[in-house]
Enzyme design. Sequence first.
Site, PDB file in Angstrom:
ATOM      1  CE  LYS A 235     121.605 -54.101  55.956  1.00  0.00           C
ATOM      2  NZ  LYS A 235     120.553 -54.593  55.090  1.00  0.00           N
ATOM      3  CB  THR A 236     121.603 -59.642  53.279  1.00  0.00           C
ATOM      4  OG1 THR A 236     121.543 -58.231  53.120  1.00  0.00           O
ATOM      5  CG2 THR A 236     120.562 -60.297  52.382  1.00  0.00           C
TER       6      THR A 236
ATOM      7  CD  GLN B 154     125.012 -48.510  56.090  1.00  0.00           C
ATOM      8  OE1 GLN B 154     124.766 -48.610  54.893  1.00  0.00           O
ATOM      9  NE2 GLN B 154     125.384 -49.535  56.817  1.00  0.00           N
TER      10      GLN B 154
ATOM     11  CG  ASP C 194     117.087 -55.210  55.574  1.00  0.00           C
ATOM     12  OD1 ASP C 194     117.936 -54.906  56.434  1.00  0.00           O
ATOM     13  OD2 ASP C 194     117.379 -55.461  54.387  1.00  0.00           O
ATOM     14  CD  GLU C 195     119.052 -51.091  54.819  1.00  0.00           C
ATOM     15  OE1 GLU C 195     119.470 -50.368  55.746  1.00  0.00           O
ATOM     16  OE2 GLU C 195     119.789 -51.540  53.935  1.00  0.00           O
TER      17      GLU C 195
ATOM     18  NE  ARG D  93     127.402 -48.127  50.562  1.00  0.00           N
ATOM     19  CZ  ARG D  93     126.940 -49.068  51.384  1.00  0.00           C
ATOM     20  NH1 ARG D  93     126.360 -50.146  50.907  1.00  0.00           N
ATOM     21  NH2 ARG D  93     127.084 -48.947  52.675  1.00  0.00           N
TER      22      ARG D  93
END
Length: 776
Positions: A33-34, A256, A225-226, A614
């Site tokens: 996504k980044t 998340q 973002d997020e 992670r």
Amino acid sequence: MEKYLNQLNEAQLAPTLQKDGPMIIIAGAGSGKTRVLTIRIAYLMHQGVDPFNILALTFTNKAAREMKTRISDIVGNSEAKNLWMGTFHSVFAKILRYEADRLGYPSNFTIYDTQDSDRLIASIIKEMNLDKDVYKYKQIRSRISSYKNSLITVKAYFNNPELMEADAAARRPQMGNIYKNYVERCFKAGAMDFDDLLLKTNELLTRFPNVLAKYQDRFRYILVDEYQDTNHSQYLIVRALSDRFQNICVVGDDAQSIYAFRGANINNILNFQRDYDGVAVYRLEQNYRSTKNIVNAANSVIDKNQNKLEKVVWTANDEGQKIKVNRLMTDGDEGRYIASTIFETKMNEQLHNSDFAVLYRTNAQSRAIEDALRKRDIPYRIYGGLSFYQRKEIKDVLSYLRLILNPADEEALKRVINFPARGIGQTTVDRLIVTANAEDKTIFEVIQNISNLDININRGTQGKLQDFATMIESFQVMNTNANAFELAEHVVKVTGLIREFNKDGTPEGVAKMENIEELLNGIKDFVEGQREIVDSTASLSEFLEDVALATDLDADKGDPDHVALMTIHLAKGLEFSHVFIVGMEEDLFPSAMSMNTRSELEEERRLFYVALTRAEKQAYLTHTLSRYRWGKLIDAEPSRFIEEIDEQFLDIITPMEERRFNPMLDASIFGDIEPNKVRFAKPKTAPTRQKKERKAPEKFQISSPKKMKPVSKTSGGGNLFDSKLVAGNVVNHQRFGRGEVLKIEGKGQDLKAEIAFEKGGTKKLLLRFAKLEVIG
């Protein structure tokens, strides 16, 4: 530009190329996504959108810096500098600096951190003569924070009978008055806390339509973002700013969303399509980070949640190793298992310490792991502990610098007015506070006019107060033409801080001096770095804002090759080759505090999903049979989250049984255990260990120490009550490491060994309990 677009897969390319309109990108863990966000921003600029008209909001400064660096590589550094990009708090602090006068604040207002807020609230509770055991300042601060993030102002609080009744029922009827006093004192001190940066932005955009129109016109393209982590206050700001052009792109993953305790509202992302017309929905479902086993295991867990957006995360990566599940006896054993596994894996696979992370539900779990890593000489760093800028000596220097910029800053003034000691006692400070409140002035204004006020302070003390005010005023004059480093260096010398810490010759005093030196180095680096930024003056105000908005994860100084230890919440957005998720037990993970409702349990499950994803290559889950909680050893039950993972993705390692007592019953009387009732069975390939017969202690025959002969090796690592141990033997202990036996004394069950350990110092151990291995 084409070169960068070619790096994207089909699913990533579609949202990147859409220029206008509202859109949501549902991005699974590790789905790139980044990369999509950065290339989308660069593509907008390539399409002719002015970077001044693009607003990108992130949740950490680190994420913003990484994105800006990547965009610079594509479009060039000079254009990337013109983007409005940063965290919610940093971007809105910048807007508030420009517009502060509209709200009655100075443009150089102070930003209070948690410690500043705690100190002020504690002072208010004391001044109001309230019971500090009932009105606990940390609980009060947390409640005020939740009010602000829910946009419950002081006025709204007193207009809400239900809130007041709830506080009265909690034996805190003065909660509203504390809140009112806190807000008034912050305002008088020209200070905002972190929550104010959002609350005051909402106030600015609501009360001043011309200001809202100005920033709506400026921010024609907004990217968030997020988005699943936004709270109600952040949500309203984004809605207001995007309302005119509706060119809003939000990126997030409902799986998340783990910050409900901080006010994050998962409904913001779940209901996004209701907020805007014609929303384009894109899904990034290919995971580039983790192996198939890890991705599929994580999917099998999160699938148990009912409240979610539909997506199927998959990966083209290798199958990878199964997730190792290990049961240990105690948390001490858990720490030793982690340390030995890291040590062996690092050697066998030629890895670095930085390839490993240990994630836990609560900070308290780190102690046993730290002990074990130290014994193995494995360097580690705890994230989220006491950060550099929270250390006392650093706060002392920063308080002087804050006072120069904003003399109304009450907390900074109280911290440094008599440090180093200059003969201004607490009684004098209390009288200054009373006079300031009565006269509706700041404490600094009272000091400046001390000779003209009717205040019960003797002439000698008045002179010291005037000298203090003159010193601060001289710093303010210097601040008009000096950069942050020149001023800070001058301040630590003139105030006597250097002299004060130099007096203390202890290791702690030396460490404080080194910290102040490191602070000055940091300010120097900041000044040098600001040269690259457009319109920057490297001034004190720029430095203090940078510090106020910094987080512990944003800076990683020292040797980068260390094992990372952190809570799962802090691990969000990070990735490691090998990840240990420890304490997988009921009432610990999931937390006992989070099992009252389905929504709380689902948040815990999302937290486990974040932890598991992670890991790139290998994940380890550990749980214990017993664990110390509040100083007591309690029995522990494996976490339900282990059961929720499809067994085909697990490698369950059941340790060989260790008996704590000699059984008095014959196990055969209970019959056979049916295999399908065994919760965690041993792997079929696990080796069996023959049970050793134990002799009763009274039958042991202990020779005199002088007659003992050295033993070259004792296997098993059990106690050495019946071994021939003599002075000069080199031994290894599970907790204290390697050591040399100095002498043996006592006899029978009281036989003791005095041992000098390399790290643990000299210890006397009772041999019938000591777990030693003779290695020489």
